[in-house]
Design an enzyme around this catalytic site. Structure first.
Site, PDB file in Angstrom:
ATOM      1  CG  HIS A   1      -1.866  -0.738   1.201  1.00  0.00           C
ATOM      2  ND1 HIS A   1      -2.693  -1.291   2.490  1.00  0.00           N
ATOM      3  CD2 HIS A   1      -2.985  -1.108   0.177  1.00  0.00           C
ATOM      4  CE1 HIS A   1      -3.778  -1.724   1.801  1.00  0.00           C
ATOM      5  NE2 HIS A   1      -3.945  -1.587   0.747  1.00  0.00           N
TER       6      HIS A   1
ATOM      7  CB  CYS B   1      -2.495   0.312   8.844  1.00  0.00           C
ATOM      8  SG  CYS B   1      -1.371  -0.123   7.451  1.00  0.00           S
TER       9      CYS B   1
END
Length: 273
Positions: free
Chosen positions: A169, A263
């Site tokens: 990511h 996250c």
């Protein structure tokens, strides 16, 4: 001399890791044979929430859902710009139920929500950065989702290609320091994407692979205070040299699933940053 940085109060959305576990493997960090200490994870998560509140930030919570062990990773649920929510359509079938729970929360709170047609993993890959949105692709979110997000928000979206599976990511390889600058690890990006970042951010804070592997780039900045993994010592020193204030928060239990501070943190932007 370091610059005098000014923090801006933020509104964050988080999810208690009551059901956190590694029940499947969808990135190189995950191993189903590696047990998770849920009590430790809860303590670390609470320390992050406490740190945000101690620095003046608002923290909202969404209720965790049994059977969704990665729901704690709130950043993946959506990206919010000017109070408009572009939701998520997860690559892994195991995570798709998270979208339903988060989108229901946003709608209950009165937000306009757009569910993407293409694979899109929220702030994991769509990172608002002042005048534009930086957008990662290569492992999860697709370029088609970048185009959808640009049409929905009316904000320029700059596509960046990720090439190292450990940085699957964008928010594991780059974070926004303020409206004008970022920190990132060049080795996570394709050559062309590195050139784009160099042009956009000639004064960026550059991280080593060691600090990136310590989840140092999965950080959250309020413009002055940077909530950062304690293991990213060299990066913290570089940030201090630039006038930022590192705030170490240990989320190492979440590293077992490939996640960290960012996250676990969705930012709700009700005005454009």
């Amino acid at each position: 001399m370091p610059e005098n940085r000014v923090p801006r109060r933020r509104r964050f959305l988080v999810c208690e890791p009551r059901h956190f576990a590694v029940q499947y493997a969808i990135n190189p960090w995950m191993s189903t044979g590696r047990p998770v200490d849920v009590i430790r994870a809860l303590d670390q998560w609470q320390a992050l929430v406490d740190a945000y509140r101690a620095h003046g930030h608002t923290v909202d919570t969404v209720a965790p859902v049994p059977g969704l062990p990665d729901m704690v990773f709130a950043a993946n649920c959506a990206v919010v710009v000017e109070g408009r929510v572009f939701g998520s359509h997860f690559h892994a079938p195991e995570r798709r139920g998270e979208s339903v729970a988060y989108e229901a929360w946003f709608k209950t709170e009165g937000f306009e929500v757009q569910h993407p047609e293409a694979v899109c993993e929220g702030e994991g890959d769509l990172v608002p950065a002042g005048r534009w949105i930086l957008a990662g692709t290569g492992f999860r979110t697709t370029p088609e989702a970048h185009r959808e997000a640009q049409e929905f928000f009316g904000v320029p979206v700059i596509s960046l290609t990720l090439v190292d599976p450990y940085f699957y990511h964008l928010d594991t390889a780059l974070f926004v320091l303020d409206d004008e600058n970022v920190a990132y690890y060049p080795g996570a990006f394709s050559p062309g994407s590195r050139e784009v970042l160099e042009r956009l951010y000639p004064d960026a804070v550059i991280a080593t692979r060691e600090d990136a592997m310590a989840f140092g780039l999965n950080s959250v900045s309020d413009g002055r205070n940077v909530f950062i993994a304690p293991g990213a010592g060299e990066l913290a020193d570089r940030l201090s040299d630039r006038g930022y204030v590192p705030v170490p928060v240990d989320l190492s239990e979440f590293h077992k699933a490939g996640g960290g501070i960012k996250c676990c943190t969705q930012e709700i932007r009700e005005t454009r940053s």
